[in-house]
Design an enzyme around this catalytic site. Sequence first.
Site, PDB file in Angstrom:
ATOM      1  N   ASP A  76      -9.627  86.674 -15.398  1.00  0.00           N
ATOM      2  CA  ASP A  76     -10.304  85.419 -15.104  1.00  0.00           C
ATOM      3  C   ASP A  76     -11.568  85.375 -15.963  1.00  0.00           C
ATOM      4  O   ASP A  76     -12.002  86.389 -16.509  1.00  0.00           O
ATOM      5  CB  ASP A  76     -10.643  85.367 -13.611  1.00  0.00           C
ATOM      6  CG  ASP A  76     -11.338  84.086 -13.203  1.00  0.00           C
ATOM      7  OD1 ASP A  76     -11.014  83.020 -13.764  1.00  0.00           O
ATOM      8  OD2 ASP A  76     -12.226  84.156 -12.331  1.00  0.00           O
ATOM      9  N   ASP A 127     -14.947  82.972 -15.371  1.00  0.00           N
ATOM     10  CA  ASP A 127     -16.193  82.821 -14.616  1.00  0.00           C
ATOM     11  C   ASP A 127     -16.227  83.806 -13.450  1.00  0.00           C
ATOM     12  O   ASP A 127     -15.313  83.859 -12.632  1.00  0.00           O
ATOM     13  CB  ASP A 127     -16.330  81.391 -14.087  1.00  0.00           C
ATOM     14  CG  ASP A 127     -16.376  80.362 -15.205  1.00  0.00           C
ATOM     15  OD1 ASP A 127     -16.837  80.708 -16.308  1.00  0.00           O
ATOM     16  OD2 ASP A 127     -15.945  79.210 -14.981  1.00  0.00           O
TER      17      ASP A 127
END
Length: 215
Positions: free
Chosen positions: A17, A19
């Site tokens: 991922d 953020d």
Amino acid sequence: MNSGHLKIDKTWSLFLDRDGVINKRIVGGYVCSWDQFEFLPGVLDAFKILAGNFNRIFVVSNQQGVGKGLMTDNEVSALHSQMLEEIVKAKGNITKTYYCPAIDKDNSIMRKPNIGMALKARKEFPGINFKQSIMVGDSISDMIFGKRLKMKTVLLSNDIALIRKGADVIDFVFDNLLSFSQSLTFTTSIQTIQGDLPPVHQFTSSPHSQNPLTK
């Protein structure tokens, strides 16, 4: 949750991922430009380690700020180009970055926890074997995404409530990307991920220490 060691080799793929894993998350907002992008502590060092342990490294990120009109596809692409440039300078690498611009209510196949971004990656890189892949994220959505593809999952968090909530879809837990990368220890051509697995504990690893709860 997993209660043992996971052995991997250089044929494995890593999915990350963005953020909250690579850069600081803006709570209640979106990272819309490079000026707002800030690498989390230790991330560039982590990428250097990860590049030596995984055949392919992908970023898979929901970016509904595009769908909301807060940023454009060109702006996101420019940000990712600058992100990659800094990672390469640190002797790391990203094979490719994928993102979904759709808003949540669209229920796009490309938006995590749906698996469209991973399927697109496998189409472009047929050597990917999801059963020999790891998904690293900071949300339950990331963990569900990984489990739907039979990946091993790594949650980056010290939030005990979140860990307990996602216990069924979390295999390993680390504080951050650097501690995860440092847990990769060499045994000839095999690496072993050592992570603290029970939801009520937090694991801190080093190249010479082993979690006593693993076996």
